[in-house]
Enzyme design. Structure first.
Site, PDB file in Angstrom:
ATOM      1  N   ASP A  83      -4.558 -12.890   3.310  1.00 32.82           N
ATOM      2  CA  ASP A  83      -5.833 -12.390   3.834  1.00 32.82           C
ATOM      3  C   ASP A  83      -6.993 -12.722   2.893  1.00 32.82           C
ATOM      4  OD1 ASP A  83      -4.612 -10.571   2.103  1.00 32.82           O
ATOM      5  OD2 ASP A  83      -4.762  -8.854   3.460  1.00 32.82           O
ATOM      6  N   HIS A 122       0.820  -1.223   0.000  1.00 40.35           N
ATOM      7  CA  HIS A 122       0.000   0.000   0.000  1.00 40.35           C
ATOM      8  C   HIS A 122       0.852   1.270   0.000  1.00 40.35           C
ATOM      9  CE1 HIS A 122      -3.624  -2.278   0.362  1.00 40.35           C
ATOM     10  NE2 HIS A 122      -3.320  -2.773   1.550  1.00 40.35           N
ATOM     11  N   HIS A 151      -6.260  -7.152  -0.650  1.00 42.92           N
ATOM     12  CA  HIS A 151      -6.473  -5.727  -0.938  1.00 42.92           C
ATOM     13  C   HIS A 151      -5.689  -5.290  -2.170  1.00 42.92           C
ATOM     14  CE1 HIS A 151      -6.864  -6.219   3.528  1.00 42.92           C
ATOM     15  NE2 HIS A 151      -7.940  -5.472   3.330  1.00 42.92           N
ATOM     16  N   ASP A 202      -2.531 -10.335  -2.630  1.00 43.68           N
ATOM     17  CA  ASP A 202      -3.133  -9.929  -1.356  1.00 43.68           C
ATOM     18  C   ASP A 202      -4.628  -9.642  -1.591  1.00 43.68           C
ATOM     19  OD1 ASP A 202      -2.169  -8.599   1.528  1.00 43.68           O
ATOM     20  OD2 ASP A 202      -3.891  -7.526   0.659  1.00 43.68           O
TER      21      ASP A 202
HETATM   22  N1  Q9C Z   1      -9.667  -2.502  10.911  1.00 45.03           N
HETATM   23  C1  Q9C Z   1      -2.573  -5.236   4.151  1.00 45.03           C
HETATM   24  O1  Q9C Z   1      -3.211  -6.279   4.041  1.00 45.03           O
HETATM   25  N2  Q9C Z   1      -8.101  -1.288   6.841  1.00 45.03           N
HETATM   26  N3  Q9C Z   1      -3.144  -4.099   4.580  1.00 45.03           N
HETATM   27  C2  Q9C Z   1      -8.459  -2.110   7.972  1.00 45.03           C
HETATM   28  C3  Q9C Z   1     -10.218  -2.726   9.593  1.00 45.03           C
HETATM   29  C4  Q9C Z   1      -6.759  -1.406   6.377  1.00 45.03           C
HETATM   30  C5  Q9C Z   1      -4.547  -4.062   4.931  1.00 45.03           C
HETATM   31  C6  Q9C Z   1      -9.747  -1.689   8.589  1.00 45.03           C
HETATM   32  C7  Q9C Z   1      -6.429  -2.685   5.712  1.00 45.03           C
HETATM   33  C8  Q9C Z   1      -4.989  -2.708   5.299  1.00 45.03           C
HETATM   34  C9  Q9C Z   1      -1.125  -5.204   3.849  1.00 45.03           C
HETATM   35 ZN    ZN Z   2      -4.230  -7.116   2.500  1.00 44.84          ZN
END
Ligand code: Q9C
Ligand code: ZN
Length: 342
Positions: free
Chosen positions: A286, A161, A199, A197
């Site tokens: 994830d 990210h 995301h 991933d």
């Molecule tokens: N607490 C990676 O998987 N938003 N980043 C989370 C819920 C951010 C994920 C909200 C998610 C970032 C590297």
């Molecule tokens: Zn992620």
């Protein structure tokens, strides 16, 4: 059997961010235990773990701006001097849409300028941990450059990210971009970053958006209903020289291996026909059915199939760790993913 080499380090342990989630600031789901559990599982599976070489700052400067590197490396000391060591540093004001943004001189302004989300913070150990994760990615790429068919960098904090000059999504330095740039610097004319991933890899896309030498491909949850919200759409195809060298394959929430396989085959066809000489896999687990952040339904066995398909590209492969928050399963899932490369 040749188990692929793993690059790992304990430096990450002292970094544990806070995140703003559902109206509350609390400890991040991006927990130090993640990397420890993966390391243990990989040792048990028979992989040899080695420490990274020192981070090449010239390499880092090819994926991040000098202003950002200066900011990240000094932010904690400036914060501590001003507000004390009790609470970590976080942005809270971001530029509005369409505004012509200049970089504030003040640390608090800079925290907003150099971040895009309120889900991670900078503490005393953050810069050191982020540099170590980037060094791990660099070293994994070096192992591949040295003739390994594949190598795994157990990066923590994750990286995909992080843009040229912004942290967010638990990421500070873009480890996958560092690995890709290292493969190019060793002589590959073109490489691909395949981001699996859950995301969208917005940072990697942004870093290489205007370049042809890195084909960025990301398979991820539909950003109309998932972080990072503002990128990851199929119409984002790269800009300028990079037109056509970015591919987004968003999938609906609830997707399982059937939908995933179709997207992956599309990705692999594109990478295979693009003349890439090496590949970086940004590996987030994830996508697992029990992941607390994700809403895909992949099972542990599906990682064998996904990795097997990627390995049929038969390209030198640097794999770097991104997300994955189902801590009870994260070790097995990563070990399962790496097995087909052995
Ligand atoms: N607490 C990676 O998987 N938003 N980043 C989370 C819920 C951010 C994920 C909200 C998610 C970032 C590297
Ligand atoms: Zn992620």
């Amino acid at each position: 059997m040749h188990m692929i080499p793993v690059v790992a380090s304990d430096v990450h342990k002292a970094h544990h961010s806070i995140e703003f989630s559902r109206g509350t600031l609390g400890p991040s789901q991006e927990d130090p235990r993640r990397a420890d559990i993966i390391a243990t599982a990989l040792r048990m599976a028979g992989h040899a773990l080695r420490e990274p070489e020192d981070l090449d700052l010239d390499l880092l400067a090819r994926v991040h701006t000098p202003e950002y590197v200066e900011f990240l490396s000094t932010a904690w000391a400036l914060w501590e001097e001003r507000f004390g060591a009790d609470v970590p540093a976080m942005g809270f004001t971001w530029p509005g849409r369409g505004s012509d943004v200049s970089r504030p001189d003040d640390l608090v302004g800079r925290l907003g300028y150099h971040s895009f989300a309120a889900d991670c913070s900078i503490g005393p150990a953050t810069w050191h941990a982020a540099c170590e994760a980037a060094a791990i990615a660099q070293t994994a790429a070096d192992l591949v450059n040295g003739g390994e068919r594949a190598a795994f960098g157990l990066c923590r904090p994750p990286g995909h990210h992080a843009t040229t000059d912004q942290f967010g999504g638990y990421c500070y330095l873009n480890n996958a971009a560092v690995a890709a740039q290292r493969l190019l610097d060793h002589g590959a004319a073109r490489v691909s970053v395949l981001d699996v991933d859950y995301h969208h890899g917005n940072g990697t896309q942004a870093i290489f958006d205007d370049r042809r030498d890195v084909l960025t491909v990301s398979i991820h949850a539909d950003p109309t209903v998932e972080f990072p919200w503002f990128s990851g759409y199929a119409h984002e195809r790269g800009v300028g020289d990079g037109d056509g060298a970015n591919v987004n394959l968003p999938l609906p929430l609830g997707s399982g291996i059937g939908d995933y396989r179709s997207a992956l085959d599309t990705a692999l066809d594109l990478i295979g026909s693009a003349g890439c000489e090496a590949i970086v896999v940004a590996l987030g687990v994830d996508t697992f059915v029990d992941d607390p952040l994700g809403a895909f339904t992949l099972g542990s066995d599906d990682y064998t199939e996904i990795a097997s398909r990627i390995s049929t590209l038969d390209l030198p492969t640097a794999i770097v760790q991104e997300g994955g928050y189902a801590v009870e399963a994260i070790g097995d899932n990563v070990a399962t993913f790496l097995a087909p490369f052995s």
